[in-house]
Motif scaffolding. Structure first.
Motif, short mmCIF file in Angstrom:
data_model
loop_
_atom_site.label_atom_id
_atom_site.label_comp_id
_atom_site.label_asym_id
_atom_site.label_seq_id
_atom_site.Cartn_x
_atom_site.Cartn_y
_atom_site.Cartn_z
N ASP A 56 25.17 37.89 33.49
CA ASP A 56 25.72 38.66 32.34
C ASP A 56 25.61 40.21 32.81
O ASP A 56 25.87 41.13 32.09
CB ASP A 56 24.53 38.49 31.14
N LEU A 57 25.36 40.44 34.13
CA LEU A 57 25.31 41.60 34.76
C LEU A 57 26.85 42.32 34.63
O LEU A 57 27.08 43.50 34.63
CB LEU A 57 24.81 41.57 36.26
N LEU A 58 27.46 41.07 34.81
CA LEU A 58 29.23 41.45 35.02
C LEU A 58 29.98 41.76 33.85
O LEU A 58 29.84 41.26 32.80
CB LEU A 58 29.87 40.39 35.41
N ASP A 59 30.45 42.93 33.90
CA ASP A 59 31.58 43.59 32.78
C ASP A 59 32.88 43.26 33.14
O ASP A 59 33.89 42.96 32.08
CB ASP A 59 31.07 44.93 32.48
N ALA A 60 33.40 43.59 34.02
CA ALA A 60 34.80 43.32 34.59
C ALA A 60 34.59 42.64 36.02
O ALA A 60 33.62 42.84 36.83
CB ALA A 60 35.29 44.69 34.61
N TYR A 61 35.64 42.05 36.17
CA TYR A 61 35.66 41.29 37.45
C TYR A 61 37.28 41.15 37.97
O TYR A 61 38.19 40.65 37.21
CB TYR A 61 35.29 39.75 37.14
N ILE A 62 37.29 41.50 39.50
CA ILE A 62 38.76 41.39 39.78
C ILE A 62 39.07 40.28 40.97
O ILE A 62 38.37 40.17 41.56
CB ILE A 62 38.89 42.81 40.54
N VAL A 63 39.90 39.65 40.20
CA VAL A 63 40.10 38.16 41.31
C VAL A 63 41.61 38.44 41.74
O VAL A 63 42.53 39.18 41.31
CB VAL A 63 39.82 36.98 40.44
N ASP A 64 41.68 37.66 42.78
CA ASP A 64 43.12 37.48 43.69
C ASP A 64 44.02 36.86 42.73
O ASP A 64 43.72 36.00 41.83
CB ASP A 64 42.86 36.95 44.77
N HIS A 65 45.27 37.12 43.02
CA HIS A 65 46.43 36.27 42.18
C HIS A 65 46.14 34.85 42.31
O HIS A 65 46.50 34.12 41.59
CB HIS A 65 47.88 36.83 42.91
N ALA A 66 45.67 34.54 43.59
CA ALA A 66 45.19 32.95 43.77
C ALA A 66 44.46 32.49 42.75
O ALA A 66 44.32 31.14 42.59
CB ALA A 66 44.77 32.75 45.31
N ASP A 67 43.78 33.16 42.20
CA ASP A 67 42.65 32.81 41.26
C ASP A 67 43.06 33.37 39.63
O ASP A 67 42.07 33.25 39.00
CB ASP A 67 41.04 33.34 41.55
N ALA A 68 44.35 33.52 39.67
CA ALA A 68 44.77 33.69 38.06
C ALA A 68 44.23 33.11 37.13
O ALA A 68 44.07 33.41 36.01
CB ALA A 68 46.24 33.94 38.03
N ALA A 69 43.95 31.64 37.46
CA ALA A 69 43.71 30.82 36.31
C ALA A 69 42.43 30.48 36.09
O ALA A 69 41.59 29.62 35.82
CB ALA A 69 44.40 29.21 36.81
#
Lengths: 314, 314
Positions: free
Chosen positions: B263-276
């Motif tokens: 619950d620390l996380l508010d936003a998360y940036i992931v790679d296109h490979a992990d779009a799903a």
């Protein structure tokens, strides 16, 4: 049965040349090289033993033939970088040389003695003869100049011997215990010669002799004491010996050095330039004392042994 | 008045790439980079802080682009030599890099804090942004493998992450005081974003979060927390993150990392490979997260700030 052991007292560059010569003309187990540790100091958190190191590098064939100190094939990236970090950069530490200081410091912190560290490092570098620090206790040469007392390396390296020397002191010397192997050798009855290498008498040899019991042990060993003059025609081959003698009110000459060693001296090897030296209370040998080749080093080493033998057979 | 400060939590190589990006898109006084010190260790008598150093070198433009750690234009004479002296040579220390360790160790022994030393060295190397160790107190990451607990660098470097990891511990973390500037920043009410760089969550970020008061201080700062996934398509860009996740019984995926931050996380940036990726309880941004150029680093840095801004303006 004839006596076997040769004990050589040495400082750095000049002394190490003769020590190398001795190591080439004697079986490895018959030579004990005693290194001055009065020059030792702590720098950048490292324990540095300049004379022990110079002897180690020279005897291992790793010495830098250009500088006379440090290692051959050296690189200087560490020094380049320490300056930009605001570290002290007045004392030159090559990258390879640094490995020795770091490793020694690490082992001393673990509780090993300087003798143990030195012995192990010599073994690893393939040195057959024994190199021992004069003591495992702390002795520090200090110099009184016009501005008061300063540490030796401050005088010698940082200020490049510029200060006029009024007085020298060897802090800790009277309390320091001479290294055990040296005393055992001198007491063994098996010493055929004590050689005083052509090092600066004030800053390389006198710290050794200043330790309690050392002069007596040399005397009582019964072995002839043979010195090689570090002064040739009034000049030091390298370093501040002649300048220092003048400043201390002594005659900057081979005779002046002999007077400094006094009644310890039995035989004295001086250069052809000093053939007119006269009576110094020791048997004089005239020789070429400038050692520019390994051949010179071996020749001079043999001469010291011959001089000792001549005295022993009196 | 809008909030100014960005606090970035970082380990070494991967994190430092994003920290560099942030340093290029933010004014120097608006970025505080917090370096993991759980990897710190004592080696050859030297105090080594791998993540602080990697950040320092990267931000100073002195990093080695081939290895990802250490310095560019490095030489290796010290390592060549330490081995022949019987020293430990499993941890690579370049000659230039060594200057930093020697100088830091010297200053720590004089009583300076790691923060003070780091700050001064950054200043001397021309780094404008602030790099601070997570604590001036000692925290040491340890790893439980099949043969029991071992020190982190033993696992990471000497054994090259080969042991199966059953458990991690951050010795000293609960007693360690988070570095004062970090806490002051978090309490200032002026933090616009806390960025969790794409470092290994277990060994780079969790030691920071394990310190007493740190998670709470981040929460109470009111700043959005934005993480960049160090996992791309189930693989770590570099290092043992994915292997370690599998061994710890976690899903080696971007989602698995998000679950770890909880619950620390508010936003998360992931790679296109992990779009799903699906729902991880944080606002997802899909982007190119592999940073191969400075342009990539700056672009990703701007994305993290945009993600924080989008949350702040809710």
């Amino acid at each position: 049965m004839s006596k076997r052991l040769v004990v050589a007292l040495s400082g750095g560059v000049g002394g190490a040349k003769l020590a190398l010569g001795l190591s080439r003309v004697l079986p490895a187990d018959e030579l004990l090289v005693v290194a001055n540790t009065g020059d030792d100091f702590e720098h950048l958190g490292l324990s540095i033993s300049p004379d022990v190191d110079t002897l180690t590098y020279v005897l291992a064939g790793l010495d830098n033939p250009v500088t006379g100190w440090g290692r051959r094939d050296e690189t200087w990236s560490f020094m380049d970088s320490i300056g930009e970090l605001g570290g002290e950069d007045w004392f030159q530490l090559g990258d390879r040389d640094l490995a020795l200081h770091v490793e020694r410091t690490r082992r001393l912190r673990l509780g090993q003695t300087l003798s143990e560290v030195t012995s192990d490092i010599c073994r690893r570098l393939g040195i057959g003869v024994r190199v021992v620090p004069m003591s495992d206790d702390r002795v520090r040469t200090r110099v009184r100049g016009d501005s008061g007392w300063i540490d030796f390396q401050d005088y010698f390296v940082r200020q490049q011997c510029a200060p006029v020397v009024h007085e020298l002191a060897f802090d800790g010397a009277t309390l320091a215990r001479p290294q055990a192997d040296i005393m055992a050798a001198l007491r063994s009855g098996d010493v055929r010669a004590v050689i005083i290498c052509p090092s600066n008498p004030f800053i390389s040899i006198e710290p050794i002799l200043a330790m309690s019991g050392m002069r007596d042990a040399i005397k009582l060993s019964g072995a002839p004491v043979v010195a090689v003059s570090p002064i040739i025609g009034g000049q030091a081959v390298k370093g501040p010996t002649a300048k220092m003698m003048g400043e201390l009110g002594l005659e900057a000459s081979a005779a002046g050095v002999a007077a400094r060693y006094g009644d310890l001296l039995d035989a004295y090897i001086v250069d052809h330039a000093d053939a007119a030296i006269g009576n110094v209370g020791a048997r004089i040998t005239i020789a070429k004392t400038l050692m520019t080749s390994v051949h010179d080093r071996k020749t001079l080493a043999r001469l010291t042994l011959d001089a000792a033998e001549a005295l022993a057979s009196r």
